[in-house]
Design an enzyme around this catalytic site. Sequence first.
Site, PDB file in Angstrom:
ATOM      1  CB  CYS A  97      -1.345   9.733   5.251  1.00 11.52           C
ATOM      2  SG  CYS A  97      -3.306  10.469   4.506  1.00 11.52           S
ATOM      3  CE1 TYR A 127     -14.720   9.424   1.139  1.00  9.44           C
ATOM      4  CE2 TYR A 127     -11.843   8.793   0.782  1.00  9.44           C
ATOM      5  CZ  TYR A 127     -12.905   9.055   0.683  1.00  9.44           C
ATOM      6  OH  TYR A 127     -13.456   8.038  -0.563  1.00  9.44           O
ATOM      7  CB  CYS A 146      -0.938  13.204  -1.646  1.00  9.72           C
ATOM      8  SG  CYS A 146      -0.783  11.519  -0.654  1.00  9.72           S
ATOM      9  CB  SER A 151     -16.318   9.571   5.017  1.00  8.55           C
ATOM     10  OG  SER A 151     -16.868  10.381   3.813  1.00  8.55           O
ATOM     11  CB  CYS A 166      -3.326  17.270   0.658  1.00  7.18           C
ATOM     12  SG  CYS A 166      -4.286  17.014   2.159  1.00  7.18           S
ATOM     13  CB  CYS A 209       1.351  13.129   6.067  1.00 10.48           C
ATOM     14  SG  CYS A 209       2.215  14.116   4.444  1.00 10.48           S
ATOM     15  CG  ASP A 244     -18.741  16.383   1.750  1.00 11.15           C
ATOM     16  OD1 ASP A 244     -18.110  14.887   2.403  1.00 11.15           O
ATOM     17  OD2 ASP A 244     -18.326  16.488   0.495  1.00 11.15           O
ATOM     18  CG  ASP A 245     -15.049  13.373   4.001  1.00  7.21           C
ATOM     19  OD1 ASP A 245     -14.055  13.933   2.888  1.00  7.21           O
ATOM     20  OD2 ASP A 245     -15.817  12.748   3.626  1.00  7.21           O
ATOM     21  CG  ASN A 305      -1.804   1.414   1.884  1.00  6.30           C
ATOM     22  OD1 ASN A 305      -2.117   1.707   0.429  1.00  6.30           O
ATOM     23  ND2 ASN A 305      -1.630   1.555   3.058  1.00  6.30           N
ATOM     24  N   GLY A 306       0.714   2.198  -0.943  1.00  3.63           N
ATOM     25  CA  GLY A 306       1.233   3.208  -1.091  1.00  3.63           C
ATOM     26  C   GLY A 306       2.160   3.601  -2.012  1.00  3.63           C
TER      27      GLY A 306
HETATM   28  P1  AMP Z   1     -14.603  16.062  -4.910  1.00  2.00           P
HETATM   29  O1  AMP Z   1     -15.834  16.292  -5.669  1.00  2.00           O
HETATM   30  O2  AMP Z   1     -13.485  16.384  -5.572  1.00  2.00           O
HETATM   31  O3  AMP Z   1     -14.602  17.597  -4.043  1.00  2.00           O
HETATM   32  O4  AMP Z   1     -14.089  15.659  -3.873  1.00  2.00           O
HETATM   33  C1  AMP Z   1     -14.185  15.673  -2.284  1.00  2.00           C
HETATM   34  C2  AMP Z   1     -15.609  14.272  -2.325  1.00  2.00           C
HETATM   35  O5  AMP Z   1     -15.069  13.031  -2.704  1.00  2.00           O
HETATM   36  C3  AMP Z   1     -16.074  14.063  -0.665  1.00  2.00           C
HETATM   37  O6  AMP Z   1     -17.057  14.541  -0.802  1.00  2.00           O
HETATM   38  C4  AMP Z   1     -14.325  13.245  -0.141  1.00  2.00           C
HETATM   39  O7  AMP Z   1     -15.716  12.196   1.007  1.00  2.00           O
HETATM   40  C5  AMP Z   1     -14.980  12.353  -1.022  1.00  2.00           C
HETATM   41  N1  AMP Z   1     -13.176  12.052  -1.194  1.00  2.00           N
HETATM   42  C6  AMP Z   1     -11.946  12.943  -0.634  1.00  2.00           C
HETATM   43  N2  AMP Z   1     -10.790  12.509  -0.246  1.00  2.00           N
HETATM   44  C7  AMP Z   1     -10.918  11.381  -1.417  1.00  2.00           C
HETATM   45  C8  AMP Z   1     -10.407  10.171  -1.775  1.00  2.00           C
HETATM   46  N3  AMP Z   1      -8.898  10.081  -1.688  1.00  2.00           N
HETATM   47  N4  AMP Z   1     -11.137   8.942  -2.890  1.00  2.00           N
HETATM   48  C9  AMP Z   1     -12.342   9.211  -3.101  1.00  2.00           C
HETATM   49  N5  AMP Z   1     -12.935  10.530  -2.827  1.00  2.00           N
HETATM   50  C10 AMP Z   1     -12.537  10.814  -2.087  1.00  2.00           C
END
Ligand code: AMP
Length: 463
Positions: free
Chosen positions: A255, A261, A401, A302, A455, A452, A364-365, A120-121
């Site tokens: 990370c 998330y 990232c 999430s 980002c 980390c 949202d996260d 993983n990585g």
């Molecule tokens: P975006 O639509 O590109 O702004 O992605 C943000 C949304 O995708 C948020 O609702 C997050 O919960 C989710 N998200 C954040 N990071 C990731 C990731 N690395 N891979 C997939 N989904 C993500």
Amino acid sequence: MDHEVIKPGKLSETCGVCGGFADDQPLAFLTCFALYALQHRGQESAGIAAGPGEGRKMWLKRGMGLVSDVFPESADLKGIVCRLAVGHVRYSYGEGGRSPENSQPLKLRYRHGELAVIHNGHLLNSGQLREELESQGAIFQTDTDSELLAHMVARQGSSDLEQALCEVVPRLKGAFAFIVTDGHKVIGLRDGYGFRPLSVASLDGGGYFMASETCAFDTIGAEFMRDIEPGEMVILDEEGMHSRQVIENPCSKLCIFEYIYFARPDSNLQGENVHLVRRELGRQLAREHPVKADIVSGVPDSSIAAASGFAEEAGLPYEMGLVKNRYIGRTFIKPTQKMRDEGVDIKLNPVKKIVEGQRVVLVDDSIVRGTTSVKLIKIMRRAGAREVHLRISAPPVKGSCYYGIDIPDAHELIAYNRPEEEIPAVTGADSVGYLSLDKTVEAVGLPAGRLCRACFSGEYPLL
Ligand code: AMP
């Protein structure tokens, strides 16, 4: 930043790894269940290698799809005679990532027997190491860092896997959690910064098991012992478990996005429970960005914990304003152009009777490209929300990232070179509030230096 090393579009992976060593245990079967628990870390392919099997060869099964697609009859795995097993679920992005030959474990024959490797990585110097090996005649069949490590081990020459890894691992630059087996030992390794998680547990009835996240231990009744340290190699074999430090001057930089998330809420990372961290992120967010509203809703799954923390702190009712359909894969394409144009979302559906006429705080996260936020604000307004206030339980993502999380190139990020004040206009929200980096770190509960945050901060360890 060294653009020679980081090639845009290169394959990267954010995966789930696990594996153990035990006598008299159905290890392949247990590994399958651990993979079910790690499924959120990758839905593209799954696989298990177990050994030593009949004729001392390792047994291997891997394929594209979910764990349940690759192992539809998991009970059959009980019949596999083995004393060690390793398992992998894969999420890849970048060029050529989604092809069957890249599914893992990767099993290879070399002069000392067999090797199975999972990881993983993302290695930052894989291009350079590959070129070096190719110039010496090496032939690669996959794009994976697992194959690269296997080649390096094979060329090192030692018949002792532990010794060979000690020699080659210090040459790897980047983020990695590897598990390697030669049919005699299972060896887990973390890079010197510990970007990607890996922990070890004891199995009920004897033996040990490693996994990316502690939720996998709960699923198979294993008892969490500890996190594997940055730069540490943990060896499981018939003598039990022992460990050695293979990378000098390690420091911990797990990370922060794992907490925000990626990881499952029932996992603990560096002793901190992911769900509780997310709830605290929500509480801090309510303190930093209060707003007059009627209800708080989270984007499933999430962001539910952060939304509940926000609601609690703000003294507002938490409501299920959005429902997620869990049965839609990530490759789903909307059936008609009209639906696409109108932003109808089959994955997330508003509960109209809840949001109609309300001033909604939508938590949202994270916002990455902004695609989700724009869509969600439209959905909420169409459902009749009077106001929509977007609250994000993380700081603006300003950089990509290089350590294995799927974040696009910087120029695709909504917050790249754009002041926060412009985000409401771009997303269509009445207001937007991001949690500050200081408060995000405070909510995780670890010293900032142990995480980390590249980002968000633009300060990349290793680059
Ligand atoms: P975006 O639509 O590109 O702004 O992605 C943000 C949304 O995708 C948020 O609702 C997050 O919960 C989710 N998200 C954040 N990071 C990731 C990731 N690395 N891979 C997939 N989904 C993500």
